[in-house]
Write an enzyme that holds these catalytic residues in place. Structure first.
Site, PDB file in Angstrom:
ATOM      1  N   HIS A  14       0.787  -0.623  -0.257  1.00 19.15           N
ATOM      2  CA  HIS A  14       0.334   0.287  -0.226  1.00 19.15           C
ATOM      3  C   HIS A  14       0.647   1.090  -0.076  1.00 19.15           C
ATOM      4  CE1 HIS A  14       1.100   1.131   4.385  1.00 19.15           C
ATOM      5  NE2 HIS A  14       0.980   0.003   4.039  1.00 19.15           N
ATOM      6  N   GLY A  15       0.276   2.148   0.017  1.00 20.07           N
ATOM      7  CA  GLY A  15       0.910   3.674  -0.484  1.00 20.07           C
ATOM      8  C   GLY A  15       0.913   4.035   1.366  1.00 20.07           C
ATOM      9  N   GLU A  87      -2.177  -7.598   7.441  1.00 23.42           N
ATOM     10  CA  GLU A  87      -0.809  -7.252   7.725  1.00 23.42           C
ATOM     11  C   GLU A  87      -0.756  -7.941   9.287  1.00 23.42           C
ATOM     12  OE1 GLU A  87       1.653  -7.393   7.562  1.00 23.42           O
ATOM     13  OE2 GLU A  87       2.648  -5.371   7.910  1.00 23.42           O
TER      14      GLU A  87
END
Length: 213
Positions: A14-15, A87
């Site tokens: 992800h960013g 995560e």
């Protein structure tokens, strides 16, 4: 003998989020992209429009799913959510910064990253548990999307453990496989057999035209 098809799986982190900038452990916390992270996702999307991406599969956490939505829109392909890509849960350490943890447990933080031993102390998920679920997600993808190009959008540690599983690396070597925010690791499979990997450092790096060979 049946023909084995080549499948390209692009693992995308992800960013950026504000917590990334603060070196704060996010884990299962739902922290959104910041302005820079959204820009990273859009730049990365521009790298994938020339590749026939069949679908985008994402972690349910918003920093990943927002990145995935930008990629799927650019690639004109469907987006699905797989909870197995979330995560690692950092337990009691979630929300704490790596420098603070390093001050209390200096042997468990190295080169601004948690060591494998840290996950036996934090009270969260064990690395082996995370690896089991992400490896299962990858195996399911290979079964459903043989011969296609697919994006999997997730998180640093979860994706690093997926790389370890695919390449046969020891689980303790996961820090060697951590992608940067909006970083990409391209895995190539022939049938269900891993044949190679290439890492792109970040979204500003041009995609190597040979990455899909």
């Amino acid at each position: 003998m049946p023909r084995r098809e080549t499948t390209h799986v692009y693992l995308v982190r992800h960013g950026e989020t504000d917590w990334n900038c603060e070196q704060r452990l996010q884990g299962a916390f739902d922290v959104p992209l910041n302005e820079a992270g959204t820009a990273q996702a859009h730049r990365l999307a521009g790298r994938f429009v020339a590749i026939p991406i069949a679908c985008v599969i994402s972690s349910p956490l918003v920093r990943a799913s927002a990145t995935a939505a930008i990629l799927a829109a650019a690639c004109l392909c469907p987006l699905s959510i797989d909870p197995r890509l979330r995560e690692v849960d950092h337990g009691s350490w979630a929300g704490q910064t790596l420098p603070d943890i390093g001050q209390r447990f200096p042997a468990l933080v190295r080169h601004e990253q948690l060591t494998a031993a840290a996950f036996d102390v934090s009270g969260g998920e064990r690395l082996s548990e995370v690896q089991d679920r992400v490896a299962e997600a990858l195996a399911d993808l290979l079964g459903r999307h043989a011969g296609e190009d697919v994006l999997m959008v997730g998180h640093g540690i979860a994706l690093a453990l997926m790389c370890c599983s695919a390449t046969g690396a020891e689980i303790t070597r996961f820090p060697d496989h951590l992608p940067a925010n909006a970083g990409v690791v391209a895995l190539t499979f022939l049938g269900d057999q891993f044949v190679g990997a290439q890492t792109m450092v970040d979204a500003s790096m041009a995609m190597d035209p040979d990455v899909r060979r």
